[in-house]
Enzyme design. Structure first.
Site, PDB file in Angstrom:
ATOM      1  N   ASP A 100      63.435  10.328  34.621  1.00 31.38           N
ATOM      2  CA  ASP A 100      64.111   9.109  34.172  1.00 31.38           C
ATOM      3  C   ASP A 100      63.721   8.773  32.741  1.00 31.38           C
ATOM      4  OD1 ASP A 100      65.423   6.727  33.953  1.00 31.38           O
ATOM      5  OD2 ASP A 100      64.051   5.602  35.229  1.00 31.38           O
ATOM      6  N   ASP A 312      70.538   8.146  28.792  1.00 30.19           N
ATOM      7  CA  ASP A 312      69.802   7.849  30.016  1.00 30.19           C
ATOM      8  C   ASP A 312      70.045   8.936  31.059  1.00 30.19           C
ATOM      9  OD1 ASP A 312      68.443   6.664  32.085  1.00 30.19           O
ATOM     10  OD2 ASP A 312      70.013   5.227  32.544  1.00 30.19           O
TER      11      ASP A 312
END
Length: 441
Positions: A100, A312
């Site tokens: 992440d 992201d």
């Protein structure tokens, strides 16, 4: 927001063994293969932790865990994630963690292997590691002079440093802050890093936090760069495509195109800004041969941080602020308006959805290009314009940011398929390189 539909869920999983690579400048990097695994819809959840207070339950704007009205971080739905299997502890135990780039704290699943209650698969047993230690309450991280709202902590009944993350779907991940090593080879390991050791979570995977925060894995391990190449979601029956994840130098980086990151001081007060995100200088969008009439300023943060554009890996879809989203929708309606599934909104954020052949509709729409400075582009082929969301419905992989309660543009992993994405932390830049990620090992 409750999910009332099932999603096809894919996870990209790294194998348990990293392979050291020697490159031209004699530094060592580790590469890990990525394979595609299919999960049931029950595994779909929101990735980012939401800090919830008792005084404000608005699901679109989750406040920090203090009386301040400042909205720190919201959630992004996903059904595809990059799962890395990394060796942790001494001797190492393999742990699956969501890669992440949008979060800071890394945490693993910690469970004691008791005979009367089998632990979740691949959970970490602290008692088997000689390098494991816990953080006491008097540690500066647990009681900082200036509260760190990116890492809310408290002191538990055992005088250990405790953290709690509530996810927007109600999932709770909580545990203690600990120190532990990542062991990549017999004589190569990180120093003990600060991690979360989750003891109460419904998931069997942890998080590998890779943003610009001082407590991210990348920062603590002093990694100069990392990169990944995610294979496409469409596969032949029985075939699992394989991609790659690199920690350190990537031998293929010579062909990458780079853009500079936009760096913002954390001390600067911008209520809609995430200063720890990988913010990039996006400049425009093309669909087919048409350049959409979107001002460049829409993709840059204003005085309050609105308009920030970030890369992201944890968000599946790409999200756009209204001024950009509306222009994209206008062009899609112009080309394939009659084919839109009327009244259908996927996840409350995406309303450009269709029934019928996704390849046919993609051909009618054409490719989409995300434009950045220096002429760098991310091209989404027409065959990959639509995401399968189940029930014979396919949606353009773009949602409205404001329906999530954010004022940012987010480039999600759906638009990072068959693309090397390198985060060069030492030079504060991001590199892109087109690739067949199923052959990138």
């Amino acid at each position: 927001m409750a999910l009332l539909f099932l999603l096809l869920t894919y996870f990209c999983s790294l194998s348990t063994q990293g392979k050291p690579t020697h490159n031209h400048n004699k530094s060592i990097s580790f590469s890990f293969p990525l394979t595609s695994l299919r999960f049931s819809g029950s595994n779909v959840r929101t990735l980012y932790p939401s800090f919830v207070s008792d005084t404000n339950k608005n699901p679109r704007r989750q406040p920090r865990p203090n009386p301040s009205s400042y909205s720190f971080k919201t959630t992004f739905k996903y059904s595809m994630a990059l799962i890395v299997a990394l060796p942790i502890g001494t001797p190492p135990q393999t742990q699956q963690m969501v890669l992440d780039t949008g979060s800071q704290l890394s945490w693993i699943q910690c469970h004691k292997k008791l005979a009367q209650k089998p632990p979740p698969p691949a959970s970490f047993d602290p008692s088997l590691s000689s390098s494991f230690s816990v953080l006491p309450c008097n540690h500066p991280l647990c009681k900082p002079r200036i509260p760190d709202f990116t890492l809310p902590t408290s002191c538990d009944q055992n005088r250990l440093c405790h953290y709690s993350y509530f996810y927007a779907d109600g999932t709770l991940a909580e545990g203690n802050l600990v120190r532990e090593k990542f062991t990549f080879a017999r004589y190569q390991s990180t120093p003990p890093l600060i991690l979360g050791c989750a003891t109460d979570s419904s998931e069997d995977k942890g998080i590998l936090g890779m943003n610009l925060g001082r407590l991210s894995f990348a920062s603590q391990a002093e990694i100069s760069k990392f990169s990944y190449c995610m294979p496409t979601r469409r596969t032949q029956a029985g075939v699992s495509p394989t991609g790659s994840f690199y920690l350190g130098e990537n031998p293929k980086s010579g062909g990458f195109q780079y853009i500079n990151l936009l760096i913002f001081p954390q001390s600067r007060s911008m209520p809609n800004m995430d200063p720890l995100a990988y913010t990039v200088p996006m400049q425009g969008i093309r669909i087919g041969a048409k350049k959409l009439a979107i001002p460049k300023s829409v993709f840059r943060p204003d005085a309050g941080g609105s308009g920030q554009t970030m890369i992201d890996s944890g968000s599946e879809f790409t999200y756009l602020v209204d001024e950009a989203y509306n222009k994209v929708r206008e062009e899609v309606v112009r080309m394939v308006g009659p084919r839109l599934k009327k009244g259908y909104v996927y996840g409350g954020v995406a309303d450009m959805c269709f029934e019928g052949s996704p390849i046919e509709i993609g051909l009618l729409i054409g490719e989409m290009v995300l434009e950045f400075e220096k002429g760098v582009e991310i091209t989404v082929d027409k065959e990959r314009m639509l995401a399968d969301v189940g029930g014979g419905v396919h949606c353009l992989g773009i949602g409205r940011s404001n329906m999530l309660g954010v004022a940012s543009n987010i480039i999600g992993n759906f638009h990072q398929q068959n693309l090397w994405v390198e985060f060069d932390l030492a030079n504060r830049r991001v590199g892109f390189g087109k690739a067949d990620c199923s052959r990138a090992v």
